[in-house]
Design an enzyme around this catalytic site. Structure first.
Site, PDB file in Angstrom:
ATOM      1  N   LEU B  44       0.794  -1.175   0.006  1.00 26.08           N
ATOM      2  CA  LEU B  44       0.095  -0.024   0.048  1.00 26.08           C
ATOM      3  C   LEU B  44       0.990   1.239   0.013  1.00 26.08           C
ATOM      4  O   LEU B  44       0.738   2.141  -0.893  1.00 26.08           O
ATOM      5  CB  LEU B  44      -0.851  -0.112   1.342  1.00 26.08           C
ATOM      6  N   ARG B 331      -5.936  -3.556  20.993  1.00 19.28           N
ATOM      7  CA  ARG B 331      -5.336  -5.033  20.896  1.00 19.28           C
ATOM      8  C   ARG B 331      -4.577  -5.388  22.074  1.00 19.28           C
ATOM      9  O   ARG B 331      -4.236  -6.629  22.404  1.00 19.28           O
ATOM     10  CB  ARG B 331      -4.720  -4.865  19.494  1.00 19.28           C
TER      11      ARG B 331
END
Lengths: 244, 636
Positions: B44, B331
């Site tokens: 990306l 997370r």
């Protein structure tokens, strides 16, 4: 489990290949097919033999790097599963597995099971995009798109470019690959402007890369790990005829 | 100690970036083609940067060790991409995304960078939609959103469970369009082995053609590293098999500072390790925590079938401990709690190193079809790997290494301390502090590549001559150095395979530099890693030659760098006497086992300088917070 593997070995594109037989022990059901190959390679290196080269990367069935023909089936026996996601619980103790690379004129063998798929990039270069520059795009919600169209575009866009469709096809046709990309953009308003040019250019690039044509056997759809529908080919033909 | 100038522009937070863009030097449109820019990595961050710079008119050379840009590991991102569009009218704003990201990163990132990221997030969605990325939509035709950890608004855009794939194919389409226009020359299956610096400036790279083994130099006016993260230092991670630190590490050895190497993210929802043959771990998207409920049995070592364990006998521990965020805590928090549950004997499955993620309630409420439409491909993937269907039995999950927040140090312009060397995406350290929020990696990679680097690189090039001296001795030296290193490795012919050694390193890293760290274990790691390095250089057995397609040789070169990086990670973790985000030091925790930061002494970026055959030197960049108040992160 113990398995017998007959694996295609070929040292370069120019050389002649052959099948070599390996017996693999201590295979467990929760092992992936590639973990079994890793284990075999580790043993081969320790015996100062050359390990088997195969392409792989994400091992999650999404990058499209892997591709093997196992017992005559692209990506192995399971439907909708890439070779990297194939687990050994699929096979039985004592089975013999024949492992080959993709076989197609446009995908030359690089070494053993790894092939060159740059022909796919060449087809994409010919029109697999919408010509929009960075910056200046309108607000994403300025252009509502029917959910049905967006969903169909998505279904086509799930193609991972692995080449199983080509490997499975007796004509080595890339029409499922091309059809999926053409149809993704055909479903979306932003894809309309270049639509006719895209269809023509991608089909021409496909032909000049040496891929064959579709004779409706449906092998591509059956072996596609993303289960992309053969209706993409019908749409590709329709779009091609419409403009040419 | 080097002075680290972050080059954060003056002015108020909101107008910094627009003011800065105005102040940046520009390269005249007709001069741009005279400048060659190398982009290493075409995920990306790399594909978007290469395409955009080519659109602007620069002469771009893009390198990837893959056969095609579309193979990059960005493709594996599942859940989504954040953007402060506020399409849901639920109170989102640029400032809220900025605030959530700073807080989620446990106050160890730069305010100015993070604000710019939040500001650009909306442009990314517009850009991708214009490229034909098939985002999920509502029946009215507008874009759909879902929630992710660490946020109380729904700002995550997605394309089923394959958002990374669709965004990468978008960036790939932009790149391949430029390849067709001959503004980008793509070098497939080429691996960067070294950075070339001349008079202190980055002036190109040395790369090896992986098919022929041919090593060559490639001169350029600037170099961009978009080479991803280094999670594979742990051997087992959710990274792709080839993901590595080599490009970054070799630039580090050429003088680029490595920042916060110990900040690694352990993702809470991965499929647990099943055997020691395992080659990699598979992530199950965080989006599953929107509808899945995490639990363990209340009784220790409860081996019953999960469907036989009644509601009263289950401990939905995240909902119990964090009533306001519940299963959607960030997370690092979710991972640490799962480990704690297992360490205390409540783990499930054969290894007892797993907790349940249960969909029975949502299936009962919304029906199987609704769940299948949202998560079908993830459920199928889980079924394929484990042989069990999450429609019938709860998933078993356990944390695994997933992302690295640390990386090469960059300033506000994304330039490293080596002039002309830029670093984007996961490879840099910049925006996520000590913990990255879900759906923010895609956002950062694309913000860097589409909207930041193409502006900031011009500011550097405008002041540089476009002339390149390709006969400079540094290029020949670089080629010679890389050839010799390969020759040395191949000549060892010892008795250990690369994988054997990598597994040994991985075990040390996971046990001592993993989810939970303490002084004595880190010191142990610092003692053991050098012996693995020695073992590698004396005992590795690499088959074949350097003049052919030889994946084992590629792996060996990458492992050599991972071993050195591992040591620096342990050193950095030992040095940081606090707990923050993904870096949890057991000595520094609150009474209820939450991370305890030490803002007074550790509110800085630790940027390490490589010194040949000596200890690395740490440089500090102090973090200054003017717009958010440092607080104890609470998701209760």
């Amino acid at each position: 489990m113990q398995l017998t593997l007959k694996i295609w070995r070929q040292s370069s594109a120019e050389s002649t290949g052959f099948f070599e037989k390996y017996i693999v022990d201590n295979v467990t059901a929760d092992m992936s097919f590639f973990e079994m190959l890793d284990m075999l390679n580790n043993d081969l290196i320790k015996q100062n033999k050359s390990p088997i080269v195969f392409d792989h990367d994400c091992r999650e069935g999404i990058c499209g790097t892997c591709g093997l023909v196992i017992n005559g089936r692209a990506h192995g026996p399971l439907k909708g599963v890439t070779a990297c996601q194939l687990h050994m619980r699929t096979f039985k103790n004592g089975e013999t597995l024949t492992v080959e690379p993709w076989r197609a004129k446009s995908f030359k063998v690089i070494k053993d099971l790894a092939v060159d798929r740059q022909a796919f990039d060449k087809i994409m270069e010919a029109g697999g995009y919408i010509s929009v520059k960075t910056g200046g795009a309108p607000d994403a919600n300025a252009m509502p798109i029917f959910k049905e169209n967006a969903d169909e575009a998505f279904d086509s866009a799930t193609c991972i470019g692995c080449g199983a469709c080509v490997a499975a096809c007796k004509n080595s046709s890339a029409m499922l690959f091309v059809g999926a990309k053409v149809n993704q953009y055909a479903q979306l308003p932003q894809g309309q402007v270049e639509h006719s040019k895209r269809v023509k250019n991608m089909v021409e690039a496909m032909d000049s890369a040496g891929f064959g044509n579709c004779t409706n056997t449906g092998a591509c759809e059956a072996e596609c790990p993303k289960e992309i529908s053969i209706s993409n080919i019908i749409k590709l033909n329709k779009e091609y005829l419409k403009f040419h | 100690m080097k002075s680290l100038d972050s080059k954060i522009p003056n002015g108020d937070l909101v107008s910094k970036w627009s003011q800065h863009k105005f102040n940046l030097n520009l390269v005249n449109p007709s001069n741009k083609k005279k400048y060659t820019v190398i982009v290493v990595g075409t995920g990306l961050a790399g594909a978007s940067a290469a395409a955009t710079m080519a659109e602007l008119g620069y002469n771009v050379l893009a390198f990837s060790y893959h056969e095609s840009p579309r193979r990059a590991h960005s493709i594996a991102a599942q859940g989504g991409i954040n953007a402060a569009k506020n399409y849901q009218n639920d109170g989102d704003s640029v400032f809220r995304l900025f605030y959530d990201t700073i807080k989620g990163g446990d106050y160890r990132s730069r305010e100015a960078n993070v604000y710019r990221l939040a500001e650009l997030s909306s442009n990314i969605i517009d850009q991708c939609a214009a490229q034909g990325v098939p985002f999920a939509r509502e029946y009215g035709g507008h874009l759909a959103n879902r929630s992710f950890g660490g946020a109380q608004v729904s700002r995550t855009f997605y394309a089923r469970g394959q958002t990374g794939q669709q965004l990468l194919l978008g960036a790939y389409s932009a790149l391949i369009r430029q390849m067709n226009l001959k503004t980008v020359k793509f070098f497939p299956r080429h691996e960067m082995l070294d950075l070339v610096t001349i008079d202190g400036h980055a002036k190109g790279i040395i790369a090896r053609n992986l098919l022929t083994g041919d090593i060559q130099s490639y001169p350029a006016n600037a170099v961009v590293l978009a080479t991803g993260g280094y999670g594979n230092v742990f051997y087992l991670s959710t990274n792709a098999m080839a993901s590595n630190v080599t490009a970054s590490w070799r630039a580090h050895k050429k003088g680029a500072l490595f920042a916060n190497p110990c900040f690694t993210q352990i993702h809470p929802t991965c499929i647990p390790v099943s055997s020691n043959h395992q080659s990699k771990l598979t992530l199950m998207s965080e989006s599953l925590r929107n509808d899945g409920r995490v639990w363990v049995p209340k009784k220790k070592n409860d081996l019953r079938d999960p469907n036989q364990i009644s509601e009263e006998e289950r401990d939905y521990y995240l909902e119990r401990l964090y009533p306001s965020f519940g299963n959607l805590v960030p997370r690092d928090v979710a991972s640490r709690r799962a480990k704690e549950m297992c360490d205390n004997g409540f783990g499930v499955g054969n290894t007892r190193l797993a907790v349940y993620l249960d969909f029975k309630d949502v299936i009962a409420k919304q029906g199987k079809n609704w769940v299948a439409e949202k998560y079908g491909n993830l459920f199928d993937m889980y079924h394929q790997i484990t042989g069990e269907s999450p429609y019938e039995k709860p998933m078993m999950i356990y944390p695994a290494v997933h992302y690295t927040m640390g990386g090469l140090w960059v300033d506000y312009n994304l330039m490293s301390n080596i002039p002309g060397l830029y670093v984007t995406g996961e490879a840099n350290f910049s925006d996520h502090g000590a913990n990255r929020l879900g759906a923010s990696a895609l956002m950062q990679g694309l913000a860097d590549g589409y909207f930041i680097l193409p502006y900031t690189i011009g500011d550097y090039l405008a002041k540089e001559s476009s002339a390149l001296n390709s006969t400079h001795e540094e290029y020949q030296n670089g080629v010679q150095f890389c050839n010799e290193q390969i020759k040395n490795m191949l000549s060892i012919k010892g008795n250990k395979t690369v994988d054997d050694l990598h597994k040994e390193l991985g075990k040390i890293m996971w046990d001592y530099v993993g989810m939970s760290r303490n002084k004595s274990n880190l010191e142990l790691a610092l003692k053991q890693i050098p012996s693995i390095r020695e073992d590698f250089w004396n005992n590795v057995n690499i088959p074949g030659t350097g003049k052919e397609f030889n994946p084992e040789l590629e792996k060996a070169g990458r492992l050599a760098d991972f071993i050195e990086l591992g040591e620096l990670m342990a050193k950095d973790a030992l040095n940081r006497e606090e707990s923050c985000g993904g870096h949890f030091r057991e000595e520094h925790q609150t009474d209820d086992n939450e991370a305890k930061r030490n803002d007074e002494n550790y509110s800085f970026v630790a940027a390490w300088e490589y010194v040949k055959e000596k200890e690395s030197i740490m440089h500090k960049e102090q973090l200054i917070f003017e717009n958010v108040k440092l607080a104890t992160r609470s998701y209760k």
